[in-house]
Design an enzyme around this catalytic site. Structure first.
Site, PDB file in Angstrom:
ATOM      1  N   TYR A 175      41.349  43.377  40.235  1.00 15.52           N
ATOM      2  CA  TYR A 175      40.960  42.209  41.033  1.00 15.52           C
ATOM      3  C   TYR A 175      41.874  41.009  40.774  1.00 15.52           C
ATOM      4  CZ  TYR A 175      36.669  44.454  42.623  1.00 15.52           C
ATOM      5  OH  TYR A 175      35.760  45.289  43.225  1.00 15.52           O
ATOM      6  N   LYS A 187      29.746  50.400  43.149  1.00 17.96           N
ATOM      7  CA  LYS A 187      29.707  49.479  42.013  1.00 17.96           C
ATOM      8  C   LYS A 187      28.558  49.776  41.044  1.00 17.96           C
ATOM      9  CE  LYS A 187      31.872  45.667  44.556  1.00 17.96           C
ATOM     10  NZ  LYS A 187      31.715  44.255  44.974  1.00 17.96           N
ATOM     11  N   HIS A 225      32.714  48.296  47.211  1.00 16.77           N
ATOM     12  CA  HIS A 225      33.986  47.617  47.484  1.00 16.77           C
ATOM     13  C   HIS A 225      34.754  48.492  48.452  1.00 16.77           C
ATOM     14  CE1 HIS A 225      38.002  45.845  46.798  1.00 16.77           C
ATOM     15  NE2 HIS A 225      38.408  47.103  46.872  1.00 16.77           N
ATOM     16  N   ASN A 264      26.820  43.712  45.256  1.00 17.59           N
ATOM     17  CA  ASN A 264      26.664  44.162  46.639  1.00 17.59           C
ATOM     18  C   ASN A 264      26.980  45.641  46.846  1.00 17.59           C
ATOM     19  OD1 ASN A 264      29.461  44.189  46.612  1.00 17.59           O
ATOM     20  ND2 ASN A 264      29.653  42.278  47.752  1.00 17.59           N
ATOM     21  N   GLU A 323      45.518  49.983  46.156  1.00 22.12           N
ATOM     22  CA  GLU A 323      44.284  50.229  45.410  1.00 22.12           C
ATOM     23  C   GLU A 323      44.101  51.710  45.094  1.00 22.12           C
ATOM     24  OE1 GLU A 323      41.649  46.413  46.892  1.00 22.12           O
ATOM     25  OE2 GLU A 323      41.177  48.367  47.748  1.00 22.12           O
TER      26      GLU A 323
END
Length: 140
Positions: free
Chosen positions: A51, A11, A117, A114, A128
């Site tokens: 998402y 990320k 993913h 965080n 995905e």
């Protein structure tokens, strides 16, 4: 255990801090191979489509804005039980709950930022992966 493929995203908080190599080393040290990889910049609409499952949740806007805030590295990891192995290496979503040595325990800045993913099931992984990669790009 079967050989699987799973999607991994490094990320914006992690790419901003040049952690791509350190994160990928953790995947490789755990026995996962990177069989496709590219650095991209998502738009808010692209992040929203990815998402979409979270669209009704209160954090959706914040999530999509964050994911479009800087470059991400999307990649496909392959190995025995890759979905579960990736999730183990990532650690709990909340870095305060993540086991020592996991990516999120070492690198995450918060629950929202965080660092990584990962797909949550083989079926999700297939969807995905197809969102970001054509079959020609998977070169395991």
């Amino acid at each position: 255990m079967a050989i699987e493929r799973t999607l991994s995203i490094i990320k914006p908080d992690a790419t901003r801090r040049n952690l791509t190599g350190k994160i990928n080393a953790k995947f490789e040290d755990a026995g996962l191979r990177i069989v496709a990889q590219k650095r991209i910049q998502l738009t808010i609409d692209q992040a929203g489509m990815f998402y979409d499952v979270h669209r009704a949740r209160p954090f959706f806007g914040e999530l999509t804005e964050f994911m479009a805030s800087g470059p991400v590295v999307v990649q496909v990891l392959e190995g025995e039980g890759a979905v579960l192995k990736n999730r183990e290496v990532m650690g709990a979503t909340n870095p305060a709950d993540a086991a020592p040595g996991t990516i999120r325990a070492e690198f995450a800045e918060s629950v929202g930022e965080n660092s990584v993913h990962g797909s949550d099931a083989p079926e999700t992984a297939a969807q995905e992966i197809a969102y970001f990669f054509s079959g020609l790009e998977l070169v395991g």
